[in-house]
Each structure stands twice: as structure tokens, then as C-alpha cells.
Design a protein around this motif. Structure first.
Motif, mmCIF file in Angstrom:
data_model
loop_
_atom_site.group_PDB
_atom_site.id
_atom_site.type_symbol
_atom_site.label_atom_id
_atom_site.label_comp_id
_atom_site.label_asym_id
_atom_site.label_seq_id
_atom_site.Cartn_x
_atom_site.Cartn_y
_atom_site.Cartn_z
ATOM 1 N N ARG A 225 48.548 37.425 32.217
ATOM 2 C CA ARG A 225 48.807 38.643 31.439
ATOM 3 C C ARG A 225 48.828 39.902 32.298
ATOM 4 O O ARG A 225 49.322 40.929 31.877
ATOM 5 N N GLN A 226 48.233 39.809 33.497
ATOM 6 C CA GLN A 226 48.175 40.990 34.363
ATOM 7 C C GLN A 226 49.494 41.285 35.059
ATOM 8 O O GLN A 226 49.603 42.249 35.800
ATOM 9 N N ILE A 227 50.442 40.429 34.859
ATOM 10 C CA ILE A 227 51.672 40.580 35.641
ATOM 11 C C ILE A 227 52.864 40.792 34.730
ATOM 12 O O ILE A 227 52.786 40.557 33.535
ATOM 13 N N PRO A 228 53.952 41.257 35.282
ATOM 14 C CA PRO A 228 55.133 41.475 34.466
ATOM 15 C C PRO A 228 55.545 40.201 33.747
ATOM 16 O O PRO A 228 55.305 39.104 34.250
ATOM 17 N N GLY A 229 56.151 40.364 32.597
ATOM 18 C CA GLY A 229 56.513 39.208 31.782
ATOM 19 C C GLY A 229 57.760 38.503 32.289
ATOM 20 O O GLY A 229 58.024 38.444 33.489
ATOM 21 N N THR A 230 58.503 37.997 31.366
ATOM 22 C CA THR A 230 59.713 37.257 31.699
ATOM 23 C C THR A 230 60.668 38.112 32.531
ATOM 24 O O THR A 230 60.809 39.303 32.283
ATOM 25 N N HIS A 231 61.268 37.517 33.507
ATOM 26 C CA HIS A 231 62.208 38.253 34.330
ATOM 27 C C HIS A 231 63.303 37.336 34.863
ATOM 28 O O HIS A 231 63.187 36.121 34.805
ATOM 29 N N VAL A 232 64.311 37.980 35.374
ATOM 30 C CA VAL A 232 65.413 37.240 35.972
ATOM 31 C C VAL A 232 65.280 37.354 37.482
ATOM 32 O O VAL A 232 64.942 38.414 38.005
ATOM 33 N N ARG A 233 65.501 36.251 38.154
ATOM 34 C CA ARG A 233 65.425 36.265 39.610
ATOM 35 C C ARG A 233 66.817 35.994 40.172
ATOM 36 O O ARG A 233 67.476 35.028 39.796
ATOM 37 N N LEU A 234 67.229 36.880 41.045
ATOM 38 C CA LEU A 234 68.551 36.744 41.664
ATOM 39 C C LEU A 234 68.361 36.530 43.148
ATOM 40 O O LEU A 234 67.586 37.234 43.788
#
Ligand SMILES: Nc1ncnc2c1ncn2[C@@H]1O[C@H](COP(=O)(O)OP(=O)(O)O)[C@@H](O)[C@H]1O
Ligand SMILES: [Mg+2]
Length: 313
Positions: A225-234
């Protein structure tokens, strides 16, 4: 009596002028799995060595099973079992003889000892190889034998220092299920690991150790929970492309070594299309594209600014 199996406060240790533990605070509840997670050289083994009385700290206090590791080393040793990264297994003896040796060193009767040896060989799937010298065992078998030897004395608290480093996936899973069984029986497990997935799978609480400092502590979920949520990795093929994309996608986080860019988003089709359109607009294309839900690896990156690079042993 306290229900802390392990309580550590302000623990410090230096080798010469190199500080290895820089004030560590830990509290491990009885009957739980606690995982100390960190890359090579973070100070995991040093912590284990201090807590198991193999090494003296320079400062701070540590109580294990209610006893001070500095002044009551004997009582601590009576309550714990230690399985090291470098096994205590005698190569010249068979698996059975190694176990028998531990029985002989323990206060149990000969009859009881025989039963314990047979049981442990079965439990660790070593019965077939029981009469072969340990020198012929695979890495996984040796680890299992080492842990079996630790269990002869029925310790309340077990220290496992990177028990699965370098093991094949099957042996790792066997080790995991053995650890789960131990905890189900009420044993407290202090586990060090470089594997984020391992801490996630096994631990009730995780502490992240980085260069002698704890950078975070909590349940695996709390850490996530301390970190950014869902993300896209390129991922891009060249640093120049990465540069250009980072300029276009202003809110992204870049990793120059991996040539990747992390863009926050909900992973939905609308935001994905917008992202791809934006890259298109600048004639940029990524070599690899993935939608990523956070794991402990991301925790490490978020907390320390670098990844927990795993060096296979
Ligand atoms: N006996 C020692 N003398 C000098 N330096 C040591 C000694 N033991 C460990 N270190 C150093 O302390 C740091 C932490 O080591 P260690 O606790 O073994 O880390 P980990 O188990 O997390 O890989 C490393 O930089 C290591 O080189
Ligand atoms: Mg180590």
C-alpha cells in the motif's frame, strides 16, 4: 513473560569503520513468520549472527525467547535452531548419520531418537537417500537435511538464513510447505530472503533491510500500500528513445538501467489508448509494454530508489 519471540532495539554492528547494522528495531510475535528482506550485503546474516549469539553487537539490545543475547547466550541457544546459508551438514556422513549425530548431542533417549530420525527423514523426503553420504546430495537435499537437523532439538524459534537461495523451484516449494507446517505447529520463524515473492508468500510481517537500515516494516499488504498502484511499464531499446518518451510522458518514473518508464494509471482500456496515442503522436514506440499490479519488488524500488537485484548463488 512477553509474547515477543524476538525483540530488538537500536542494534548496531560495524566491521572496522564499515557500519553494517545502523540501529535496527524489530519485534517478532510468537508463532509467526518474520521475514528480513534485503539484497546481498544488506546485513541479513549479520543480524542473524547477532540474534543467534554467534556474534556480539556493538550497541543496542536484543532479546530472543525472553533472554538477552549478550548476557544469557546459553538460554537463547537452548530455545533456538539455526539453519545457515552454509550448511552444518557433515559431507562424509550419511543423511541418517548426520541426524543421529544431532540426536546424540540432544537429551532425548536412544529409542525416542530413533523415532525422531525416521520421522524427519520421511518428512523431508530423504528416506531413500538416508544411507548415502551427504556429499552425494543435491543443494536442495542438503538444505532439507540441514533444516531437519535443526528440528531435532524441537526449537521454539528457528532462524533460516536464505533457506532457498539457489534452489530450483520444486525444492523451494517443498521448503515453503515445511516452513508453513512449522508455523502451524507454533514455531516462530525468522527468515531472511532476497526473494520478494518468498516474503510475500510466507511472512506475517516483513522488514526491508537496505545497507544496515530498516527502510520499512509491516505486513506484505501494508508494504504494497505504500507504493504507487497499478501502472504501465514501457521498455525501450535505446537511451535516446527512453529520453524522448520521458519528456513526452511527464508524470512517469524512469529506470535508466532497465530502459523502462513507469506510468501511473488504472490499467483500463481508455487510459491505455490515451497513453499509446500520445506515444504515436511523437512517433515513439516501446519494445515492450506491460500492465503491472504492484508487488514487493516495487516496494523495494519505491523505498530505496533501487531494485533488490538478486544475485543467484
Ligand atoms: N566478518 C566480517 N568482516 C568484515 N565485513 C563483514 C563481515 N561480515 C559481513 N561483512 C560485511 O557486512 C556487510 C553485510 O554482510 P551480511 O550481513 O553478510 O549481508 P547479507 O547477509 O544481507 O548478504 C557486507 O558488506 C559484508 O561484506
Ligand atoms: Mg547473508
Amino acid at each position: 513473560m512477553t509474547d515477543s519471540a524476538i525483540a530488538v532495539s537500536g542494534l548496531r554492528k560495524a566491521f572496522g569503520d564499515k557500519t553494517v547494522l545502523d540501529g535496527i528495531d524489530l519485534d517478532v510475535r510468537e508463532g509467526t513468520v518474520f521475514s528480513l528482506l534485503g539484497p546481498n550485503g544488506a546485513g541479513k546474516t549479520t543480524t542473524v549472527n547477532v540474534l543467534t549469539t554467534l556474534m556480539k553487537a556493538d550497541g543496542g539490545t536484543a532479546r530472543v525467547a525472553g533472554h538477552d543475547v549478550a548476557t544469557e547466550a546459553k538460554a537463547v541457544r537452548a530455545a533456538i535452531g539455526v539453519t545457515g546459508q552454509f550448511a552444518a551438514v557433515d559431507e562424509l556422513l550419511t543423511g541418517q548419520e548426520n541426524l543421529q549425530l544431532m540426536v546424540d548431542l540432544s537429551p532425548v533417549s536412544a529409542k525416542e531418537g530413533k523415532r525422531i530420525v525416521t520421522e524427519l527423514l520421511e518428512r523431508f523426503e530423504l528416506t531413500e537417500s538416508a544411507k548415502k553420504p551427504a556429499s552425494t546430495y543435491s543443494g536442495g537435499m542438503r538444505r532439507k537435511l540441514d533444516l531437519a537437523m535443526t528440528l531435532v532439538g524441537e526449537p521454539r524459534i528457528i532462524f533460516l538464513d536464505e533457506p532457498t537461495t539457489g534452489l530450483d523451484p520444486r525444492s523451494r516449494r517443498t521448503m515453503w510447505s515445511i516452513i508453513r507446517e512449522l508455523v502451524a505447529e507454533g514455531t516462530t520463524v525468522f527468515l531472511t530472503t532476497q526473494y520478494l515473492e518468498e516474503a510475500d508468500q510466507l511472512a506475517d510481517r516483513v522488514a526491508v533491510l537496505d545497507q544496515g537500515r530498516l527502510v520499512a516494516q509491516g505486513t506484505p499488504d501494508e508494504l504494497k500500500r505504500q507504493i504507487p498502484g497499478t501502472h504501465v511499464r514501457l521498455r525501450f531499446t535505446t537511451a535516446a528513445e527512453l529520453d524522448a518518451a520521458a519528456r513526452v510522458l511527464a508524470d512517469s518514473a524512469r529506470d535508466d538501467e532497465a530502459l523502462t518508464l513507469r506510468v501511473a494509471g488504472d490499467g483500463g482500456t481508455r487510459s491505455l489508448r490515451a497513453l499509446l496515442d500520445r506515444l504515436d503522436e511523437y512517433s515513439l514506440s516501446a519494445e515492450e509494454f506491460s500492465v503491472h499490479t504492484p508487488d514487493l519488488d516495487d516496494v523495494f524500488l519505491a523505498l530505496t530508489g533501487h531494485t533488490a537485484e538478486v544475485e543467484a548463488k
